[in-house]
Scaffold this active site. Structure first.
Site, PDB file in Angstrom:
ATOM      1  N   TYR A   1     -18.129   4.967   2.832  1.00 42.36           N
ATOM      2  CA  TYR A   1     -17.815   3.781   2.046  1.00 42.36           C
ATOM      3  C   TYR A   1     -18.788   2.676   2.443  1.00 42.36           C
ATOM      4  O   TYR A   1     -18.716   2.133   3.542  1.00 42.36           O
ATOM      5  CB  TYR A   1     -16.391   3.296   2.293  1.00 42.36           C
ATOM      6  CG  TYR A   1     -15.303   4.246   1.845  1.00 42.36           C
ATOM      7  CD1 TYR A   1     -15.548   5.254   0.917  1.00 42.36           C
ATOM      8  CD2 TYR A   1     -14.007   4.127   2.340  1.00 42.36           C
ATOM      9  CE1 TYR A   1     -14.544   6.113   0.511  1.00 42.36           C
ATOM     10  CE2 TYR A   1     -12.996   4.975   1.932  1.00 42.36           C
ATOM     11  CZ  TYR A   1     -13.265   5.966   1.024  1.00 42.36           C
ATOM     12  OH  TYR A   1     -12.262   6.816   0.624  1.00 42.36           O
TER      13      TYR A   1
ATOM     14  N   PHE B   1      -6.180   6.909  -5.504  1.00 41.69           N
ATOM     15  CA  PHE B   1      -6.040   6.291  -6.820  1.00 41.69           C
ATOM     16  C   PHE B   1      -4.563   6.155  -7.213  1.00 41.69           C
ATOM     17  O   PHE B   1      -4.172   6.500  -8.336  1.00 41.69           O
ATOM     18  CB  PHE B   1      -6.798   7.073  -7.893  1.00 41.69           C
ATOM     19  CG  PHE B   1      -8.293   7.102  -7.709  1.00 41.69           C
ATOM     20  CD1 PHE B   1      -8.930   6.136  -6.950  1.00 41.69           C
ATOM     21  CD2 PHE B   1      -9.060   8.092  -8.315  1.00 41.69           C
ATOM     22  CE1 PHE B   1     -10.313   6.156  -6.796  1.00 41.69           C
ATOM     23  CE2 PHE B   1     -10.436   8.126  -8.161  1.00 41.69           C
ATOM     24  CZ  PHE B   1     -11.066   7.149  -7.394  1.00 41.69           C
TER      25      PHE B   1
ATOM     26  N   LEU C   1      -2.962   3.645  -8.013  1.00 39.01           N
ATOM     27  CA  LEU C   1      -2.807   2.680  -9.100  1.00 39.01           C
ATOM     28  C   LEU C   1      -3.822   2.928 -10.219  1.00 39.01           C
ATOM     29  O   LEU C   1      -4.088   2.063 -11.041  1.00 39.01           O
ATOM     30  CB  LEU C   1      -2.958   1.252  -8.565  1.00 39.01           C
ATOM     31  CG  LEU C   1      -1.901   0.831  -7.548  1.00 39.01           C
ATOM     32  CD1 LEU C   1      -2.217  -0.543  -6.963  1.00 39.01           C
ATOM     33  CD2 LEU C   1      -0.513   0.838  -8.175  1.00 39.01           C
ATOM     34  N   GLY C   2      -4.408   4.122 -10.228  1.00 44.61           N
ATOM     35  CA  GLY C   2      -5.348   4.473 -11.281  1.00 44.61           C
ATOM     36  C   GLY C   2      -6.802   4.433 -10.874  1.00 44.61           C
ATOM     37  O   GLY C   2      -7.675   4.849 -11.621  1.00 44.61           O
ATOM     38  N   GLY C   3      -7.102   3.893  -9.692  1.00 45.27           N
ATOM     39  CA  GLY C   3      -8.474   3.877  -9.215  1.00 45.27           C
ATOM     40  C   GLY C   3      -9.334   2.889  -9.970  1.00 45.27           C
ATOM     41  O   GLY C   3      -8.960   1.734 -10.171  1.00 45.27           O
TER      42      GLY C   3
ATOM     43  N   THR D   1      -9.920   2.829 -13.008  1.00 39.59           N
ATOM     44  CA  THR D   1      -9.309   2.517 -14.303  1.00 39.59           C
ATOM     45  C   THR D   1      -7.826   2.269 -14.070  1.00 39.59           C
ATOM     46  O   THR D   1      -7.022   3.203 -14.098  1.00 39.59           O
ATOM     47  CB  THR D   1      -9.500   3.677 -15.304  1.00 39.59           C
ATOM     48  OG1 THR D   1     -10.887   3.997 -15.398  1.00 39.59           O
ATOM     49  CG2 THR D   1      -8.971   3.290 -16.677  1.00 39.59           C
ATOM     50  N   PRO D   2      -7.435   1.044 -13.775  1.00 42.02           N
ATOM     51  CA  PRO D   2      -6.042   0.748 -13.406  1.00 42.02           C
ATOM     52  C   PRO D   2      -5.038   1.236 -14.436  1.00 42.02           C
ATOM     53  O   PRO D   2      -5.296   1.244 -15.647  1.00 42.02           O
ATOM     54  CB  PRO D   2      -6.032  -0.783 -13.297  1.00 42.02           C
ATOM     55  CG  PRO D   2      -7.443  -1.154 -12.999  1.00 42.02           C
ATOM     56  CD  PRO D   2      -8.278  -0.155 -13.753  1.00 42.02           C
TER      57      PRO D   2
END
Length: 293
Positions: free
Chosen positions: A71, A216, A218-220, A222-223
């Site tokens: 990261y 992800f 919370l969707g990563g 793309t929330p």
């Protein structure tokens, strides 16, 4: 919604002990990926706020931080060390190996034994540790060979570089092969309200006492955005993100959530989900998102 004067508490969601270990963590954790720059590459826009987020996470009771030296690369681990070293005895820092970032920020998977060892050394150096408590082996696709890198992980475990092994981005077949080579204490896969391929795996792991850590959640990049989620959240004056995290925590007792953020206000909103109890009807409505898909 949680009162602004009330400090959320990560401990409200209960605790989990990784199997065969003495490592016990609050089920509400923190994922450090978003502390790096845009697209998880380079330095953060606000390094001071990034360090403050980590320090506030500890004050809120978070004792499980998920990270990786790819990261940034190297950025999140350096920030963790700057903000939290020397580490409290109760803090579990979990990293992952098996990939790197190229000069343009691309995500490149690599899992040969020499590369994995160098990755271990990078994590240890940048975090300021002598050994890692838990390290996830990052796989990539169902057809990838998991046996050879798992054998390399086991050898490094035998040498004392790491205490326990987890695995990430695997299907049931790869997980079974990995467990034949060494004990697995956690699985980290893509899972959330609308991405539920691993439902059966989660239940099987729960029966064996193995942690499941959804990335992800919370969707990563793309929330999650669905009318039904928004409606449930509005009905109890909560954010959609808090409701999605609360659903995960209620989905199974072996699920550990690690939502990430680079802002303290967002951190508070995430941690507030640990105290949120959804009703059976609300859970039923959210479960239905998969069919509504």
């Amino acid at each position: 919604m949680s009162d602004a004067t009330t400090r959320p508490n990560a401990a409200a969601a209960g605790r989990f002990t990784f199997p065969g270990t003495s490592i016990s963590v609050n089920r509400m954790g923190y994922g450090a990926m978003q502390l790096a720059g845009p697209h998880v590459f380079g330095e953060p826009r606000d390094p001071e706020e990034a360090r403050a987020v980590l320090q506030e996470a500890r004050r809120l009771g978070i004792d499980h931080i998920d990270t990786s030296d790819f990261y940034g690369p190297h950025v999140t681990n350096r920030l963790i060390r700057e903000a939290l070293h020397p580490y409290d005895a109760d803090l579990a820092i979990v990293t992952k190996v098996g990939a790197y970032r190229d000069e343009t920020g691309g995500w490149i998977l690599q899992r040969d034994a020499d590369f994995l060892r160098r990755s271990f050394e990078d994590n240890l150096r940048n975090l300021g540790l002598d050994r890692m408590a838990v390290v996830n082996l990052r796989m990539g696709a169902p057809e990838d060979d998991v046996a050879a890198p798992m054998e390399a992980m086991r050898r490094m475990q035998e040498e004392g570089l790491l205490e326990h092994i987890g695995i990430s981005t695997v299907d049931e077949r790869q997980l079974a092969i990995a467990r034949e080579i060494a004990p697995i204490v956690c699985v980290q896969n893509h899972y959330n309200l609308v991405h539920r391929t691993d439902d059966a795996m989660i239940d099987a792991l729960a029966a064996d006492g193995i942690a499941y850590v959804p990335y992800f959640p919370l969707g990563g990049f793309t929330p999650l955005q669905t009318d039904r989620l928004t409606a449930v959240a509005a009905s109890i004056s909560e954010t959609s993100q808090a409701v999605a995290l609360a659903w995960l925590l209620q989905r199974s007792p072996n699920i550990l959530v690690i939502p990430g953020t680079s802002r303290r206000a967002h951190l508070h909103a995430n941690v507030a989900a640990a105290s949120l109890q959804l009703s059976a009807e609300q859970v039923r409505q959210l479960d239905g998102l998969l069919d509504a898909g």
